[in-house]
Motif scaffolding. Structure first.
Motif, PDB file in Angstrom:
ATOM      1  N   SER A  11     -12.389  -8.221  -5.460  1.00 44.73           N
ATOM      2  CA  SER A  11     -12.108  -6.781  -6.540  1.00 44.73           C
ATOM      3  C   SER A  11     -11.994  -5.455  -5.828  1.00 44.73           C
ATOM      4  O   SER A  11     -12.135  -4.510  -6.291  1.00 44.73           O
ATOM      5  N   LYS A  12     -11.430  -5.688  -4.589  1.00 41.50           N
ATOM      6  CA  LYS A  12     -11.292  -4.470  -3.625  1.00 41.50           C
ATOM      7  C   LYS A  12      -9.717  -3.984  -4.086  1.00 41.50           C
ATOM      8  O   LYS A  12      -9.135  -4.269  -4.791  1.00 41.50           O
ATOM      9  N   LYS A  13      -9.307  -2.762  -3.569  1.00 43.03           N
ATOM     10  CA  LYS A  13      -7.995  -2.196  -3.740  1.00 43.03           C
ATOM     11  C   LYS A  13      -7.058  -2.518  -2.628  1.00 43.03           C
ATOM     12  O   LYS A  13      -7.403  -2.457  -1.553  1.00 43.03           O
ATOM     13  N   VAL A  14      -5.644  -2.714  -3.041  1.00 45.70           N
ATOM     14  CA  VAL A  14      -4.614  -2.812  -1.872  1.00 45.70           C
ATOM     15  C   VAL A  14      -3.736  -1.549  -2.211  1.00 45.70           C
ATOM     16  O   VAL A  14      -3.368  -1.216  -3.286  1.00 45.70           O
ATOM     17  N   ILE A  15      -3.321  -0.921  -1.196  1.00 44.46           N
ATOM     18  CA  ILE A  15      -2.421  -0.099  -1.202  1.00 44.46           C
ATOM     19  C   ILE A  15      -1.119  -0.271  -0.702  1.00 44.46           C
ATOM     20  O   ILE A  15      -1.025  -1.214   0.421  1.00 44.46           O
ATOM     21  N   MET A  16       0.103  -0.050  -1.059  1.00 44.14           N
ATOM     22  CA  MET A  16       1.303  -0.523  -0.251  1.00 44.14           C
ATOM     23  C   MET A  16       2.632   0.445  -0.344  1.00 44.14           C
ATOM     24  O   MET A  16       2.485   1.367  -1.365  1.00 44.14           O
ATOM     25  N   GLY A  17       3.378   0.838   0.510  1.00 44.06           N
ATOM     26  CA  GLY A  17       4.316   1.611   0.465  1.00 44.06           C
ATOM     27  C   GLY A  17       5.611   0.642  -0.232  1.00 44.06           C
ATOM     28  O   GLY A  17       5.989  -0.300   0.136  1.00 44.06           O
ATOM     29  N   LEU A  18       6.312   1.347  -1.249  1.00 41.27           N
ATOM     30  CA  LEU A  18       7.392   0.685  -1.781  1.00 41.27           C
ATOM     31  C   LEU A  18       8.685   1.579  -1.250  1.00 41.27           C
ATOM     32  O   LEU A  18       8.657   2.564  -1.292  1.00 41.27           O
ATOM     33  N   SER A  19       9.892   0.744  -0.912  1.00 39.56           N
ATOM     34  CA  SER A  19      10.947   1.433  -0.300  1.00 39.56           C
ATOM     35  C   SER A  19      12.206   1.048  -1.231  1.00 39.56           C
ATOM     36  O   SER A  19      12.918   1.872  -1.273  1.00 39.56           O
ATOM     37  N   GLY A  20      11.951   0.580  -2.402  1.00 37.72           N
ATOM     38  CA  GLY A  20      13.067   0.101  -3.106  1.00 37.72           C
ATOM     39  C   GLY A  20      13.936  -1.065  -2.709  1.00 37.72           C
ATOM     40  O   GLY A  20      14.789  -1.345  -3.368  1.00 37.72           O
ATOM     41  N   GLY A  21      13.549  -1.638  -1.430  1.00 39.50           N
ATOM     42  CA  GLY A  21      14.029  -2.582  -1.144  1.00 39.50           C
ATOM     43  C   GLY A  21      13.704  -4.188  -1.526  1.00 39.50           C
ATOM     44  O   GLY A  21      12.627  -4.042  -2.374  1.00 39.50           O
ATOM     45  N   VAL A  22      14.335  -5.262  -1.297  1.00 41.60           N
ATOM     46  CA  VAL A  22      13.801  -6.421  -1.698  1.00 41.60           C
ATOM     47  C   VAL A  22      12.442  -6.720  -1.230  1.00 41.60           C
ATOM     48  O   VAL A  22      11.342  -7.479  -1.971  1.00 41.60           O
ATOM     49  N   ASP A  23      12.263  -6.870   0.130  1.00 42.65           N
ATOM     50  CA  ASP A  23      10.916  -7.222   0.766  1.00 42.65           C
ATOM     51  C   ASP A  23       9.758  -6.491   0.119  1.00 42.65           C
ATOM     52  O   ASP A  23       8.587  -7.355  -0.177  1.00 42.65           O
ATOM     53  N   SER A  24       9.740  -5.324   0.027  1.00 43.56           N
ATOM     54  CA  SER A  24       8.451  -4.539  -0.338  1.00 43.56           C
ATOM     55  C   SER A  24       8.408  -4.915  -1.746  1.00 43.56           C
ATOM     56  O   SER A  24       7.381  -5.085  -2.527  1.00 43.56           O
ATOM     57  N   SER A  25       9.447  -5.222  -2.618  1.00 43.61           N
ATOM     58  CA  SER A  25       9.472  -5.166  -4.070  1.00 43.61           C
ATOM     59  C   SER A  25       8.791  -6.673  -4.403  1.00 43.61           C
ATOM     60  O   SER A  25       7.989  -7.090  -5.106  1.00 43.61           O
ATOM     61  N   VAL A  26       9.090  -7.703  -3.669  1.00 43.34           N
ATOM     62  CA  VAL A  26       8.776  -9.207  -3.872  1.00 43.34           C
ATOM     63  C   VAL A  26       7.429  -9.212  -3.253  1.00 43.34           C
ATOM     64  O   VAL A  26       6.549  -9.800  -4.294  1.00 43.34           O
ATOM     65  N   ALA A  27       7.135  -8.414  -2.166  1.00 43.57           N
ATOM     66  CA  ALA A  27       5.339  -8.628  -1.929  1.00 43.57           C
ATOM     67  C   ALA A  27       4.579  -7.912  -2.913  1.00 43.57           C
ATOM     68  O   ALA A  27       3.703  -8.279  -3.136  1.00 43.57           O
ATOM     69  N   ALA A  28       5.137  -6.745  -3.344  1.00 44.73           N
ATOM     70  CA  ALA A  28       4.242  -6.007  -4.478  1.00 44.73           C
ATOM     71  C   ALA A  28       4.070  -6.620  -5.445  1.00 44.73           C
ATOM     72  O   ALA A  28       3.026  -6.994  -6.325  1.00 44.73           O
ATOM     73  N   THR A  29       5.053  -7.559  -6.142  1.00 47.84           N
ATOM     74  CA  THR A  29       5.073  -8.214  -7.414  1.00 47.84           C
ATOM     75  C   THR A  29       4.102  -9.474  -7.143  1.00 47.84           C
ATOM     76  O   THR A  29       3.369  -9.751  -7.876  1.00 47.84           O
ATOM     77  N   LEU A  30       4.156 -10.245  -5.788  1.00 51.12           N
ATOM     78  CA  LEU A  30       3.162 -11.120  -5.570  1.00 51.12           C
ATOM     79  C   LEU A  30       1.709 -10.633  -5.608  1.00 51.12           C
ATOM     80  O   LEU A  30       0.938 -11.227  -6.496  1.00 51.12           O
ATOM     81  N   ILE A  31       1.600  -9.356  -5.053  1.00 49.00           N
ATOM     82  CA  ILE A  31       0.293  -8.897  -4.961  1.00 49.00           C
ATOM     83  C   ILE A  31      -0.237  -8.597  -6.340  1.00 49.00           C
ATOM     84  O   ILE A  31      -1.356  -8.567  -6.461  1.00 49.00           O
TER      85      ILE A  31
END
Ligand code: XMP
Length: 509
Positions: A211-231
């Motif tokens: 139940s903890k929180k995750v933070i992440m930088g989004l760059s608008g590119g494929v990798d961070s977008s796919v990782a963010a979607t999974l998370i």
């Protein structure tokens, strides 16, 4: 499943990838894995990877010999084959001549690994040692000019060895050899897919984060977008994303991301306008390394300030891919890749006591695109060409000013529009405009001009480690040049970059 035992080869994830490509689940395990753990994992086959060591060196990697008594098929590749020969009573010796590069493989026994492959085809060799005497029960199944024992088999026990590297693309038929091992020898079932990867990754993230929180930088590119979607699929609203506008982005970057990702996902996202901060710090800076350092450090500063506003964040999500970690530092050339992987926000996880969540770290770019498609991400985003963390700063040679950024943005948008219209966008690894630090003389409407020059850069590549300049059709180049000169003020000349990597790099700085 198949287990790949890691004997230290740079290529062991490539072996795993070749197995996955065949729809079979595969896991890489260290060579000190216990036999009990292997039995618990219950693989239908084991692949022993290559490695940089010689079998007779002190501390060369080894594993429990009992592996060969479990009764499952084993394929040893290069060092993996040496290990098998050595431990089962054969002899390995330092080859008289090191064999590195292409060799012609002559097949002696076709079945099972060389089924229907013919003989005399090219394979990739990279070894100093070779087998001299085989253990009991083994026969030689292929040879090359330098290496009489280039492939071996113990048909009864289903143990096989390849001196060549079937996992690298240079080995013609290499992936077919792996395929034969999987299906003809191990009787694998084809039941692994991106869907099963994504289900597994989501449940692993759920377990790890709770139940903890995750933070992440989004760059608008494929990798961070796919990782963010999974998370996001794993932790929902407990994911907090930060998008930093550093003033070095292309036209509509933020809007495109909003349109294609954040709307459909209902993400928590803060858009941070840090344009002023970055552009004033870059004022007058022309040295490429200085630009990169300033941008990297500022990114960390801005990200950290924003992240601290999110209370109780224990995890940092990142879109690190396998090629980012394949080389000890980074696929993108050392200390410069500050906004990419571990080195993106290097120091942040420790400084802020954050644990990393990197769900894509075993995947290659094309696999990430498949995963993005599986997750239902907008195809425009999934097929975006890579864009470097330092953005347009490393595509403006010399001084970065608002005016020069505007010129480059307009030229780049025209170039990309024409590349898309020609149906080439997905075929190219990257295509972009570079603003050069030279002015040249021209003539427009009978008047002399003295204005800037744009270079067109377009490359094909699989992983950005090497790249070829793309042979764009002349009429397309003509159209791009014509439009840029007519539509972008202050540009009177367009040139085309015909340098591959190496010796050039993809970006100009
Ligand atoms: P080079 O120019 O080294 O680039 O051939 C290889 C690939 O990496 C991208 N690139 C970067 N990506 N941060 C990034 O996130 C960086 O600092 C960086 N530098 C280069 C480049 O666009 C190409 O895809």
């Amino acid at each position: 499943m198949i287990i790949v035992i890691d004997f230290g080869s740079q290529f062991n994830q490539l072996i795993a990838r070749r197995v996955r490509e065949n729809g079979v689940f595969c896991q890489v395990e260290p060579s000190d894995i216990s036999i009990d753990r292997i039995k618990t994992l219950n693989p239908v086959g084991i692949i022993l990877s290559g490695g940089p060591s010689s079998i007779y060196e002190n501390d060369s990697p080894a594993m429990d010999k009992a592996l060969f008594d479990i009764g499952i098929p084993v394929l040893g590749i290069c060092y993996g084959m040496h290990y098998m020969v050595h431990i089962l009573g054969g002899k390995i010796k330092a080859a008289q001549k090191k064999e590195y590069g292409f060799a012609k493989l002559d097949i002696i026994e076709e079945l099972p690994l060389f089924k229907d492959l013919g003989s005399g085809f090219q394979c990739w060799m990279s070894h100093g040692d070779s087998a001299e005497k085989l253990p009991q029960g083994f026969v030689v199944t292929a040879s090359t000019e330098n290496t009489p024992i280039a492939a071996i088999a113990n048909h009864e026990k289903k143990f096989y060895g390849l001196q060549l590297h079937p996992e690298v693309e240079h080995s013609i038929n290499g992936s077919l050899m792996i395929k034969h091992f999987l299906f003809d020898v191990c009787q694998c079932e084809k039941n692994w897919s991106m869907k099963s990867f994504s289900d597994g990754a989501i449940s692993q993230i759920k377990d790890a984060v709770g139940s903890k929180k995750v933070i992440m930088g989004l760059s608008g590119g494929v990798d961070s977008s796919v990782a963010a979607t999974l998370i996001h699929k794993a932790v929902g609203k407990n994911l907090f994303c930060i998008f930093v506008d550093n003033g070095l982005l292309r036209i509509n970057e933020k809007e495109d991301l909003e349109k294609s990702l954040t709307k459909s996902l209902d993400l928590n996202i803060s858009f941070i306008d840090a344009k002023e901060k970055f552009l004033s710090a870059l004022k007058g800076v022309t040295d490429p390394e200085k630009k990169r350092k300033i941008i990297g450090n500022l990114f960390i500063e801005v990200f950290e300030t924003e992240a601290q506003k999110i209370e109780d964040a224990d995890f940092l999500g990142q879109g690190t891919l396998y090629p980012d970690i394949i080389e000890s530092k980074s696929a993108f050339g050392g200390p410069t890749s500050i906004i990419k992987s571990h080195h993106n926000v290097g120091g942040l996880p420790e400084k802020m006591k954050l644990k990393l969540i990197e769900p894509l770290q075993l995947l290659f770019k094309d696999e990430v695109r498949k995963l993005g498609t599986e997750l239902g991400i907008n195809p425009d985003l999934v097929w975006r060409q890579p864009f470097p963390g330092p953005g347009l700063a490393i595509r403006i040679m010399g001084d970065i000013t608002g005016h020069r950024l505007e010129i480059l943005r307009e030229a780049d948008a025209i170039l990309l529009e024409e590349i898309r219209n020609a149906g080439l966008y997905r075929k190219l690894w990257q295509s972009f405009a570079v603003l050069l630090p030279v002015k040249s003389v021209g003539v427009m409407g009978d008047k002399r001009t003295f204005a800037n020059c744009i270079a067109i850069r377009a490359v094909t590549s699989n992983d950005a480690m090497t790249a070829d300049w793309a042979k764009l059709p002349h009429d397309l180049l003509g159209k791009i040049s014509n439009r840029i000169i007519n539509e972008v003020e202050h540009i009177n000349r367009v040139v085309f970059d015909i340098t591959s990597k190496p010796p050039g790099t993809i970006e100009w700085e």
